[in-house]
Design a protein around this motif. Structure first.
Motif, PDB file in Angstrom:
ATOM      1  N   ILE A  44      -4.018   0.881  -2.748  1.00  0.00           N
ATOM      2  CA  ILE A  44      -3.303  -0.236  -2.946  1.00  0.00           C
ATOM      3  C   ILE A  44      -2.513  -0.061  -4.484  1.00  0.00           C
ATOM      4  O   ILE A  44      -2.994   0.276  -5.392  1.00  0.00           O
ATOM      5  CB  ILE A  44      -4.396  -1.545  -3.179  1.00  0.00           C
ATOM      6  CG1 ILE A  44      -5.271  -1.681  -2.213  1.00  0.00           C
ATOM      7  CG2 ILE A  44      -3.792  -2.617  -3.943  1.00  0.00           C
ATOM      8  CD1 ILE A  44      -6.209  -2.612  -2.064  1.00  0.00           C
ATOM      9  N   ALA A  96     -10.335  -6.707  -2.840  1.00  0.00           N
ATOM     10  CA  ALA A  96      -9.371  -7.386  -2.155  1.00  0.00           C
ATOM     11  C   ALA A  96      -9.993  -8.071  -1.101  1.00  0.00           C
ATOM     12  O   ALA A  96      -9.385  -9.122  -0.450  1.00  0.00           O
ATOM     13  CB  ALA A  96      -8.219  -6.447  -1.841  1.00  0.00           C
ATOM     14  N   PHE A 144      -2.050  -5.148  -6.190  1.00  0.00           N
ATOM     15  CA  PHE A 144      -3.428  -5.747  -5.780  1.00  0.00           C
ATOM     16  C   PHE A 144      -3.167  -7.368  -5.347  1.00  0.00           C
ATOM     17  O   PHE A 144      -3.683  -7.578  -4.159  1.00  0.00           O
ATOM     18  CB  PHE A 144      -4.361  -5.806  -6.884  1.00  0.00           C
ATOM     19  CG  PHE A 144      -5.690  -6.413  -6.449  1.00  0.00           C
ATOM     20  CD1 PHE A 144      -6.616  -5.303  -6.032  1.00  0.00           C
ATOM     21  CD2 PHE A 144      -5.970  -7.409  -6.815  1.00  0.00           C
ATOM     22  CE1 PHE A 144      -7.875  -5.732  -5.818  1.00  0.00           C
ATOM     23  CE2 PHE A 144      -7.255  -7.963  -6.356  1.00  0.00           C
ATOM     24  CZ  PHE A 144      -8.198  -6.966  -5.877  1.00  0.00           C
ATOM     25  N   LEU A 155       1.019  -1.179   0.016  1.00  0.00           N
ATOM     26  CA  LEU A 155      -0.133   0.001  -0.068  1.00  0.00           C
ATOM     27  C   LEU A 155       0.802   1.405   0.059  1.00  0.00           C
ATOM     28  O   LEU A 155       1.758   1.147   0.918  1.00  0.00           O
ATOM     29  CB  LEU A 155      -0.871   0.039   1.202  1.00  0.00           C
ATOM     30  CG  LEU A 155      -1.779  -1.103   1.484  1.00  0.00           C
ATOM     31  CD1 LEU A 155      -1.939  -1.612   2.624  1.00  0.00           C
ATOM     32  CD2 LEU A 155      -3.303  -0.672   0.785  1.00  0.00           C
ATOM     33  N   VAL A 183      -9.928  -2.030  -3.012  1.00  0.00           N
ATOM     34  CA  VAL A 183      -9.922  -2.394  -1.539  1.00  0.00           C
ATOM     35  C   VAL A 183     -11.036  -3.271  -1.509  1.00  0.00           C
ATOM     36  O   VAL A 183     -11.098  -4.319  -0.763  1.00  0.00           O
ATOM     37  CB  VAL A 183     -10.129  -1.290  -0.742  1.00  0.00           C
ATOM     38  CG1 VAL A 183     -10.386  -1.699   0.782  1.00  0.00           C
ATOM     39  CG2 VAL A 183      -8.806  -0.299  -0.593  1.00  0.00           C
ATOM     40  N   THR A 188      -1.539  -7.423  -1.728  1.00  0.00           N
ATOM     41  CA  THR A 188      -2.472  -6.739  -0.785  1.00  0.00           C
ATOM     42  C   THR A 188      -3.530  -8.006  -0.472  1.00  0.00           C
ATOM     43  O   THR A 188      -3.717  -8.177   0.764  1.00  0.00           O
ATOM     44  CB  THR A 188      -3.157  -5.672  -1.359  1.00  0.00           C
ATOM     45  OG1 THR A 188      -2.196  -4.758  -1.462  1.00  0.00           O
ATOM     46  CG2 THR A 188      -4.016  -5.009  -0.069  1.00  0.00           C
TER      47      THR A 188
END
Length: 332
Positions: free
Chosen positions: A70, A117, A73, A65, A114, A76
């Motif tokens: 992010i 993810a 990807f 991050l 986000v 994360t």
């Protein structure tokens, strides 16, 4: 069996996981170390942080991050999955409801990233909350009242400043200047003033141990080791808190300016509330010595730091899920 409610503070510097009824159960740096050759993840969290700046060629320690957004990807997603599993455990049959925090200035695309993810990491439902609101809830402010509260949340990658009333944000701004920039400022200063090259971990140590942004009555000092840029050999230098004040001057003044600009755009009634109630600092960056005094001297408004500022956002995110579930339960 009911699913667990989880709140995640997805920070640039660290990730905190809050579980309903248990509080903050996990706090780890958001760093992932993986092997370039095999693309396998070697370590996540604290273990990976210790590798920052100390890895051989094939292993890289990265922070997925950047500035609250992010930048990688897949990494994360793996990191989230790891932390959720570590915090929730394998016992649950139902997937958890998860609330995740994002800086107030992110775009829809970044929010979506986000959300995706988090779903990939095993969430049943995902709520996205803006950081200042979570920080305010976590700091124990009753945000539902028609009364202005100003929150300055200084994280690792972003500083979120917001005026909150009636459960929503009235005026806000998010600047990409925060804890990481304090570290970078110290690295630059050491290079310029002492001809010494240091890594970001050493800079962070200096910031935590002697960092200050306002003149203090007693001066602290710390011995710093790094590489002398002239000779190329290791060298030790003593750094004082007065020097860090000089090093951080520019960075901290940008935060003060951002606070100022939010105050300028705040409706007069709410400005009156803030003048009376003060400014609340949250986030890890709020631990920098002298920030309260600096903001107070520049704005004339009483400034205080929330207790346990690093955990505010995580606690607020978790409480927000409870708040949502509570509302849903009451519906017929």
């Amino acid at each position: 069996m009911a699913g667990t409610d989880v709140g995640i503070d997805l920070g640039t510097a660290s990730i905190l996981v809050y579980i309903k009824g248990k509080g903050v159960v996990l706090k780890e740096p958001s760093v992932v170390a993986f092997d370039r050759d095999t693309n396998k993840i070697k370590a996540i969290g604290e273990e990976a942080r210790l590798m920052l700046g100390r890895t051989p060629g094939n292993i890289v320690a990265v922070r997925p991050l950047r500035q609250g957004v992010i930048s990688d990807f897949t990494v994360t997603e793996k990191m989230l999955e790891h932390f959720i599993r570590k915090a929730v455990g394998k016992k649950t049959f139902r997937k958890p409801k998860i609330a995740v925090c994002v800086p107030s200035g992110v775009t829809e695309v970044e929010k979506k990233a986000v959300e995706d993810a988090t779903y990939q990491a095993g969430a049943r439902e995902v709520f996205i909350i803006e950081e200042p609101i979570a920080a305010a809830i976590g700091a124990g402010i009753d945000i539902s009242r028609p009364c202005g509260n100003m929150i300055v949340d200084i994280g690792g990658g972003t500083t979120d400043i917001a005026v909150i009333s009636l459960g929503g944000t009235v005026v806000s701004t998010s600047i990409k200047i925060a804890g990481d920039d304090f570290d970078e400022a110290i690295v630059r200063f050491m290079r310029k003033k002492h001809n010494l090259l240091i890594g970001e971990r050493t800079a962070e140590d200096i910031k935590i141990k002697v960092g200050s942004c306002y003149p203090r009555s007693e001066v602290d000092s710390i011995d710093v080791r790094g590489r002398n840029l002239v000779t190329g050999l290791p060298k030790t230098v003593t750094v004082t808190s007065e020097e860090t004040e000089e090093a951080l001057k520019e960075t901290t003044s940008q935060i003060v300016e951002a606070v100022h600009s939010v105050l300028e755009r705040t409706p007069p009634e709410l400005t009156a509330d803030i003048a009376e109630r003060g400014i609340v600092l949250t986030g890890g960056g709020a631990l920098l010595r002298g920030l309260e005094e600096l903001l107070e001297s520049k704005t004339g408004i009483n400034t205080m730091t929330a207790e346990d500022p690093m955990k505010c956002v995580a606690i607020g995110t978790g409480k927000f899920v409870e708040f949502l579930s509570g509302h849903k339960d009451e519906e017929p």
